[in-house]
Design an enzyme around this catalytic site. Structure first.
Site, PDB file in Angstrom:
ATOM      1  N   TYR A 156       0.859  -1.183   0.000  1.00 30.14           N
ATOM      2  CA  TYR A 156       0.000   0.000   0.000  1.00 30.14           C
ATOM      3  C   TYR A 156       0.890   1.226   0.000  1.00 30.14           C
ATOM      4  O   TYR A 156       1.834   1.315   0.777  1.00 30.14           O
ATOM      5  CB  TYR A 156      -0.891   0.003   1.243  1.00 30.14           C
ATOM      6  CG  TYR A 156      -1.773   1.232   1.375  1.00 30.14           C
ATOM      7  CD1 TYR A 156      -2.819   1.460   0.478  1.00 30.14           C
ATOM      8  CD2 TYR A 156      -1.556   2.163   2.390  1.00 30.14           C
ATOM      9  CE1 TYR A 156      -3.630   2.585   0.598  1.00 30.14           C
ATOM     10  CE2 TYR A 156      -2.367   3.287   2.515  1.00 30.14           C
ATOM     11  CZ  TYR A 156      -3.401   3.494   1.611  1.00 30.14           C
ATOM     12  OH  TYR A 156      -4.201   4.606   1.744  1.00 30.14           O
ATOM     13  N   ASP A 251       9.288   3.125  -0.217  1.00 35.28           N
ATOM     14  CA  ASP A 251       8.219   3.747   0.553  1.00 35.28           C
ATOM     15  C   ASP A 251       8.438   3.347   2.012  1.00 35.28           C
ATOM     16  O   ASP A 251       8.051   2.266   2.444  1.00 35.28           O
ATOM     17  CB  ASP A 251       6.851   3.280   0.042  1.00 35.28           C
ATOM     18  CG  ASP A 251       5.718   3.887   0.859  1.00 35.28           C
ATOM     19  OD1 ASP A 251       5.991   4.550   1.873  1.00 35.28           O
ATOM     20  OD2 ASP A 251       4.550   3.682   0.473  1.00 35.28           O
ATOM     21  N   LYS A 279       4.222   9.003   8.974  1.00 36.71           N
ATOM     22  CA  LYS A 279       3.997   8.365  10.269  1.00 36.71           C
ATOM     23  C   LYS A 279       4.969   8.852  11.367  1.00 36.71           C
ATOM     24  O   LYS A 279       4.760   9.933  11.892  1.00 36.71           O
ATOM     25  CB  LYS A 279       3.987   6.848  10.102  1.00 36.71           C
ATOM     26  CG  LYS A 279       2.830   6.442   9.149  1.00 36.71           C
ATOM     27  CD  LYS A 279       2.412   5.006   9.149  1.00 36.71           C
ATOM     28  CE  LYS A 279       1.077   4.860   8.420  1.00 36.71           C
ATOM     29  NZ  LYS A 279       1.115   4.138   7.168  1.00 36.71           N
TER      30      LYS A 279
HETATM   31  C1  LIG Z   1       0.445   4.644   5.832  1.00 30.55           C
HETATM   32  C2  LIG Z   1       1.183   4.428   4.574  1.00 30.55           C
HETATM   33  C3  LIG Z   1       1.036   5.291   3.479  1.00 30.55           C
HETATM   34  C4  LIG Z   1       0.012   6.387   3.441  1.00 30.55           C
HETATM   35  O1  LIG Z   1       0.240   7.364   4.402  1.00 30.55           O
HETATM   36  P1  LIG Z   1      -0.980   8.327   4.824  1.00 30.55           P
HETATM   37  O2  LIG Z   1      -0.336   9.286   5.770  1.00 30.55           O
HETATM   38  O3  LIG Z   1      -2.010   7.449   5.437  1.00 30.55           O
HETATM   39  O4  LIG Z   1      -1.465   8.975   3.587  1.00 30.55           O
HETATM   40  C5  LIG Z   1       1.845   5.087   2.384  1.00 30.55           C
HETATM   41  N1  LIG Z   1       2.739   4.085   2.346  1.00 30.55           N
HETATM   42  C6  LIG Z   1       2.896   3.237   3.376  1.00 30.55           C
HETATM   43  C7  LIG Z   1       3.921   2.154   3.296  1.00 30.55           C
HETATM   44  C8  LIG Z   1       2.113   3.363   4.513  1.00 30.55           C
HETATM   45  O5  LIG Z   1       2.248   2.473   5.511  1.00 30.55           O
END
Ligand SMILES: *Cc1c(COP(=O)(O)O)cnc(C)c1O
Length: 442
Positions: A156, A251, A279
């Site tokens: 994701y 990511d 995060k």
């Molecule tokens: C949480 C997450 C996102 C999205 O971040 P948001 O702040 O919710 O938009 C993208 N990539 C990874 C790997 C994530 O865990």
């Protein structure tokens, strides 16, 4: 497409006051939530509404206490309402909530990030992980003059159009939208391959020579459950990306400052071209970033032709929360120590699963962890989806009833904070003993 949740009564999952408040929420907010996974749909119940957090604990509107292993889905590396983070936030807030103009604090955070992350010489702040990945991909396309991207099934990367694409099948394929409202023309720019499969990645790159702008990947996957890269996989991606003229994007929105100081790239010693963060770097406030080599970052406006902007980007209060959070994590051997403490919990869970004869796989990386009700280590989405859903459901429901707060979906990672203590581990293992007994009975 998603497995049906086991039959359940809502009364077991949340208290009377939460149920009333959630009914009210549903009148005014779609599904009653501002992010779908919070609705506990997979458990067939309703979520408790949270009144406050204290260290490693959540307290709901009915006064029920939980030991929290979700931690706002990752950001809270030091638990809820950490005094040092709160002090930094309130001090910043006194000076004003937003200026839309540069501050020295943004530079301070950028310095911490670039010094920590081997792949980042410069960073640009944004407000969410979604913005970070969306912007990093635009930049990769600007840098390469190519359109296609490759992602892995089960990873994701936020909810931007190009990224809301899963796999059509196990084989490499043009992406199909995973959401209504994503134009097919966008989804077609995203190619999907299974995680941990170097041959599939190579085949797709060969089939689309000189067309792939970037490979984007979670270096440790945390959005199909917790799935670690197999030995040599990330190194192979680095080699393939370079030889095909594509950029490698890590990511690290979840793994950054969770798996190690400097992200998983510091741990695995593979250097991506671009990195996405979020995060933990906001410490519970909306802050995220993307960064990379200066030569690529220079393409961003105002220096270059690739446009990206944000009214609240680099917000002073969010930056203060992030800086305070990272300062606490900069302590010597912070991640090794936390991993050791978390490992005691995970080994305890494995031992109890064995005692109850339940096939169970668990893993740890820094302060990130997860588990599957599966007979063998899970390495990709297909294997994650094949794990035993009914056992997971039975387990999780007992854990909630005993005050242990885990993600309400089997396709999420779990987290650990620096304020979890051995007393919390003990309480969690006592609950797990009962929960595994329930899982064994399924
Ligand atoms: C949480 C997450 C996102 C999205 O971040 P948001 O702040 O919710 O938009 C993208 N990539 C990874 C790997 C994530 O865990």
């Amino acid at each position: 497409m998603s497995p049906r949740p086991a039959a359940a009564t809502t009364t077991e999952l949340s208290g009377l006051r939460s149920r009333r408040l959630f009914a009210e929420a549903r009148r005014w907010i779609p599904g009653g939530v501002n992010s779908p996974v919070r609705a506990w749909g997979r458990l067939g119940g309703e979520p408790p509404l949270i009144e406050r957090g204290e260290g490693p604990c959540l307290i709901d509107e009915d006064g029920r206490h939980y030991i929290d292993y979700v931690l706002s889905w990752g950001p809270l590396l030091h638990g809820h309402a950490h005094p040092k983070v709160l002090a930094a936030v309130s001090e910043a807030a006194q000076r004003g909530l937003s200026f839309g103009a540069p501050t020295r604090h943004e530079t301070a955070l950028a310095k911490v990030l670039t010094e920590a992350l081997p792949g980042c010489e410069q960073v640009r702040m944004v407000n969410s992980g979604t913005e970070a990945t969306m912007s990093a991909l635009r930049l990769a396309r600007a840098a390469t003059g190519r359109d296609l991207i490759i992602k892995c099934e089960g990873c994701y990367h936020g909810h931007a159009d190009h990224l809301l694409v899963a796999a059509g099948s196990g084989a490499a394929t043009f992406g199909h939208p995973d959401s209504a409202g994503v134009p097919a023309a966008f989804a077609e720019k995203t190619l999907v391959v299974p995680y941990n499969n170097t041959a599939a990645m190579e085949a797709v790159l060969k089939a689309h020579r000189h067309q792939v702008a970037a490979i984007i990947i979670e270096p440790v996957a945390g959005n199909m459950g917790f799935v670690q890269p197999v030995d040599g996989y990330l190194r192979a991606l680095r080699r393939l990306a370079t030889s095909h003229g594509a950029l490698l994007i890590f990511d690290e929105v979840m793994t950054g400052f969770r798996t190690a100081w400097g992200g998983y790239q510091a741990r695995c010693r593979v250097r991506p071209d671009l990195t996405c963060l979020g995060k933990v770097i906001g410490g519970g406030m909306p802050a995220a970033a993307y960064g990379g080599k200066r030569a690529i970052m220079r393409l961003l406006a105002p220096e270059g032709p690739c446009y990206q902007a944000g009214t609240l980007s680099g917000n002073p209060v969010a930056v203060a929360a992030g800086l305070a959070t990272l300062r606490l994590a900069a302590a010597k051997d912070f991640y090794q120590k936390q991993e050791l403490r978390l490992s005691r919990l995970v080994q305890g869970l494995e031992a109890r699963a064995r005692q109850h004869g339940v096939p169970f796989q668990a893993g740890v990386c820094g302060t990130m962890w997860g588990f599957f009700f599966a007979p063998r280590t899970v390495t990709n989405f297909a294997e994650a989806a094949a794990a035993h859903l009914e056992r997971w459901t039975a387990f999780i429901r007992v854990m909630y009833a005993r005050g242990i707060y885990l993600a309400p979906s089997p396709f999420e990672a779990a987290f650990w904070s620096s304020v979890h203590r051995s007393s919390h581990v003990k309480a969690t293992l006592a609950a797990a003993d009962e929960a595994f007994a329930a899982a064994a009975a399924v």
